[in-house]
Motif scaffolding. Structure first.
Motif, PDB file in Angstrom:
ATOM      1  N   GLU A  80      -4.404   6.343 -11.146  1.00  8.99           N
ATOM      2  CA  GLU A  80      -5.566   7.224 -10.778  1.00  8.99           C
ATOM      3  C   GLU A  80      -6.680   6.947 -12.135  1.00  8.99           C
ATOM      4  O   GLU A  80      -7.752   7.037 -11.902  1.00  8.99           O
ATOM      5  CB  GLU A  80      -5.258   8.388 -10.924  1.00  8.99           C
ATOM      6  CG  GLU A  80      -4.346   8.757  -9.585  1.00  8.99           C
ATOM      7  CD  GLU A  80      -3.543  10.315  -9.624  1.00  8.99           C
ATOM      8  OE1 GLU A  80      -3.835  10.913 -10.672  1.00  8.99           O
ATOM      9  OE2 GLU A  80      -2.749  10.578  -8.905  1.00  8.99           O
TER      10      GLU A  80
ATOM     11  N   SER B  39      -8.353   3.662 -11.678  1.00  5.80           N
ATOM     12  CA  SER B  39      -9.217   3.795 -10.653  1.00  5.80           C
ATOM     13  C   SER B  39     -10.611   4.515 -11.158  1.00  5.80           C
ATOM     14  O   SER B  39     -11.595   4.081 -10.587  1.00  5.80           O
ATOM     15  CB  SER B  39      -8.676   4.496  -9.439  1.00  5.80           C
ATOM     16  OG  SER B  39      -7.591   3.874  -8.987  1.00  5.80           O
TER      17      SER B  39
ATOM     18  N   ASN C  15      -0.828   0.285  -9.614  1.00  4.40           N
ATOM     19  CA  ASN C  15      -1.076   1.504  -8.943  1.00  4.40           C
ATOM     20  C   ASN C  15      -2.502   1.961  -8.677  1.00  4.40           C
ATOM     21  O   ASN C  15      -2.691   2.873  -7.875  1.00  4.40           O
ATOM     22  CB  ASN C  15      -0.043   2.569  -9.471  1.00  4.40           C
ATOM     23  CG  ASN C  15       1.188   2.403  -9.390  1.00  4.40           C
ATOM     24  OD1 ASN C  15       1.616   1.950  -8.562  1.00  4.40           O
ATOM     25  ND2 ASN C  15       1.928   2.651 -10.519  1.00  4.40           N
TER      26      ASN C  15
ATOM     27  N   LYS D 223      -5.985   2.183  -7.054  1.00  8.35           N
ATOM     28  CA  LYS D 223      -6.569   2.098  -5.632  1.00  8.35           C
ATOM     29  C   LYS D 223      -7.963   2.043  -5.452  1.00  8.35           C
ATOM     30  O   LYS D 223      -8.680   2.649  -6.528  1.00  8.35           O
ATOM     31  CB  LYS D 223      -5.993   3.340  -4.732  1.00  8.35           C
ATOM     32  CG  LYS D 223      -4.357   3.024  -4.825  1.00  8.35           C
ATOM     33  CD  LYS D 223      -3.832   2.156  -4.081  1.00  8.35           C
ATOM     34  CE  LYS D 223      -2.502   2.186  -3.974  1.00  8.35           C
ATOM     35  NZ  LYS D 223      -1.796   3.467  -3.355  1.00  8.35           N
ATOM     36  N   ASP D 224      -8.540   1.400  -4.581  1.00 11.44           N
ATOM     37  CA  ASP D 224     -10.092   1.399  -4.295  1.00 11.44           C
ATOM     38  C   ASP D 224     -10.446   2.662  -3.697  1.00 11.44           C
ATOM     39  O   ASP D 224      -9.345   3.606  -3.117  1.00 11.44           O
ATOM     40  CB  ASP D 224     -10.763   0.218  -3.790  1.00 11.44           C
ATOM     41  CG  ASP D 224     -10.155  -0.201  -2.436  1.00 11.44           C
ATOM     42  OD1 ASP D 224      -9.495   0.895  -1.817  1.00 11.44           O
ATOM     43  OD2 ASP D 224     -10.452  -1.190  -1.934  1.00 11.44           O
ATOM     44  N   ASP D 225     -11.699   2.727  -3.042  1.00 16.69           N
ATOM     45  CA  ASP D 225     -11.939   4.177  -2.399  1.00 16.69           C
ATOM     46  C   ASP D 225     -11.374   4.216  -0.908  1.00 16.69           C
ATOM     47  O   ASP D 225     -11.521   5.309  -0.545  1.00 16.69           O
ATOM     48  CB  ASP D 225     -13.618   4.182  -2.177  1.00 16.69           C
ATOM     49  CG  ASP D 225     -14.269   4.711  -3.629  1.00 16.69           C
ATOM     50  OD1 ASP D 225     -13.428   5.155  -4.472  1.00 16.69           O
ATOM     51  OD2 ASP D 225     -15.442   4.498  -3.945  1.00 16.69           O
ATOM     52  N   ALA D 226     -11.202   3.006  -0.688  1.00 18.27           N
ATOM     53  CA  ALA D 226     -10.514   2.866   0.734  1.00 18.27           C
ATOM     54  C   ALA D 226      -8.870   3.011   0.647  1.00 18.27           C
ATOM     55  O   ALA D 226      -8.105   3.135   1.790  1.00 18.27           O
ATOM     56  CB  ALA D 226     -10.706   1.637   1.518  1.00 18.27           C
ATOM     57  N   GLY D 227      -8.253   3.319  -0.476  1.00 18.95           N
ATOM     58  CA  GLY D 227      -7.087   3.399  -0.685  1.00 18.95           C
ATOM     59  C   GLY D 227      -6.068   2.099  -0.783  1.00 18.95           C
ATOM     60  O   GLY D 227      -4.759   2.284  -0.702  1.00 18.95           O
ATOM     61  N   ASN D 228      -6.740   1.096  -0.792  1.00 12.15           N
ATOM     62  CA  ASN D 228      -6.215  -0.406  -1.112  1.00 12.15           C
ATOM     63  C   ASN D 228      -5.974  -0.711  -2.344  1.00 12.15           C
ATOM     64  O   ASN D 228      -6.696  -0.112  -3.511  1.00 12.15           O
ATOM     65  CB  ASN D 228      -7.082  -1.383  -0.497  1.00 12.15           C
ATOM     66  CG  ASN D 228      -7.246  -0.945   0.936  1.00 12.15           C
ATOM     67  OD1 ASN D 228      -6.311  -0.818   1.961  1.00 12.15           O
ATOM     68  ND2 ASN D 228      -8.591  -1.262   1.556  1.00 12.15           N
ATOM     69  N   ARG D 229      -5.244  -1.629  -2.838  1.00 10.94           N
ATOM     70  CA  ARG D 229      -4.819  -2.003  -4.362  1.00 10.94           C
ATOM     71  C   ARG D 229      -6.159  -2.492  -4.817  1.00 10.94           C
ATOM     72  O   ARG D 229      -6.917  -3.416  -4.351  1.00 10.94           O
ATOM     73  CB  ARG D 229      -3.858  -3.114  -4.116  1.00 10.94           C
ATOM     74  CG  ARG D 229      -2.641  -2.794  -3.608  1.00 10.94           C
ATOM     75  CD  ARG D 229      -1.599  -2.279  -4.680  1.00 10.94           C
ATOM     76  NE  ARG D 229      -0.277  -1.900  -4.183  1.00 10.94           N
ATOM     77  CZ  ARG D 229       0.810  -1.362  -4.867  1.00 10.94           C
ATOM     78  NH1 ARG D 229       0.716  -0.876  -5.863  1.00 10.94           N
ATOM     79  NH2 ARG D 229       1.942  -1.405  -4.476  1.00 10.94           N
TER      80      ARG D 229
END
Length: 286
Positions: free
Chosen positions: A167, A170, A193, A195-201
């Motif tokens: 987190e 990110s 762990n 993630k981007d804004d779309a929830g992808n790695r």
């Protein structure tokens, strides 16, 4: 007869001394901890860097509680730390749990010690920072210009398992100041762990490096729960590396196309990786 034995023992002692003195130089010439010969940078006042290390100090198989001592590979902490410090940056030190960052004793051996490691041994300030590192939960990563994750075998046990670190990485990536995010060897596990804004790695599709599966196999340290090449590939990274007759002597630094992530392959790569980070920070400061 007695004189011959004494003479032979004397020759053996001299040979041992010569080998001990010469071995670090031989290893260095073979590629271990290469010198950095590129440009150096002075960063405008007020810039801050955050170094992150492991809290894990035992080289144990999953489920076991005992084993040989391990921790951060010292040069992977000292090379970036002093590079950033000497460039004029304020440098803080943090870890997953806070408190002590153990040092892998093997990296303090005479064959592996670097000038920066010797500097650490005479530096009570950095020693105190590593003994009393900040807990990442309490650190605002967005307030830094550089985030850099050190490796070592210990990092295989905690950096890649921390959702908080993911987190924080990110948050740093999306921070207004666009900090440069770096890592070396096992330190790059701390990115998996995020993630981007779309929830992808966040690192999927990016060019990166870390310690190779080949080097881990060659060193016989396969008991660690995560291996950087394996985990980065699983996360969708375009993995790049160099090889050598023994990957301990290989080195590689990779910058992703956005120039947001700078990764170093192994213990040989921390010094160059840190200077590449400074290059990007310097260019962004103009």
């Amino acid at each position: 007869m007695k004189k011959a034995i004494i003479t032979t023992l004397g020759v053996l002692v001299v040979c041992i001394i010569v080998i001990r003195v010469a071995l670090p130089t031989v290893l260095h010439k073979a590629g271990l901890h290469p010198e950095y010969t590129g440009p150096t940078y002075q960063i405008p006042a007020g810039k801050r860097a955050l170094m992150i290390g492991t809290n894990h100090g035992i080289l144990n198989a999953p489920g076991e509680t005992s084993g040989d001592p391990t921790g951060v590979a010292l040069s992977e902490m000292t090379h970036p730390y002093y590079t950033f410090l000497d460039a004029g940056m304020t440098v803080d030190v943090a870890s997953i749990e806070g408190g002590n960052i153990p040092i892998d004793p093997q990296t303090l051996g005479f064959m592996f010690r670097t000038p920066e490691d010797l500097r650490y041994l005479e530096d009570p300030i950095l020693q105190a920072k590593m003994e009393n590192s900040m807990r990442i939960d309490d650190v605002d990563f967005t307030q830094y210009d550089v985030i850099f994750l050190a490796g070592g075998w210990g990092a295989a046990y905690d950096l890649g398992y921390s959702p908080v670190l993911g987190e924080k990485i990110s948050e740093a990536y999306y921070a207004e100041g666009s900090p440069v995010i770096g890592g070396v060897c096992h330190g790059v596990l701390g990115f998996i762990n995020a993630k981007d804004d779309a929830g992808n790695r966040l690192i999927s599709g990016r060019r990166m490096t870390g310690v190779t599966d080949k080097q881990i196999k060659e060193l016989g340290i396969a008991i660690t729960p995560q291996h950087p090449e394996t985990e980065l590939r699983k996360a969708g990274v375009v993995f790049e590396s160099n090889t050598a007759f023994w990957d301990l002597f290989a080195t590689r630094v990779v910058v992703d196309d956005e120039q947001r992530f700078v990764t170093g392959q192994n213990q040989n790569s921390g010094l160059e990786a840190a200077n590449v980070v400074l290059k990007i920070v310097s260019e962004n400061s103009r």
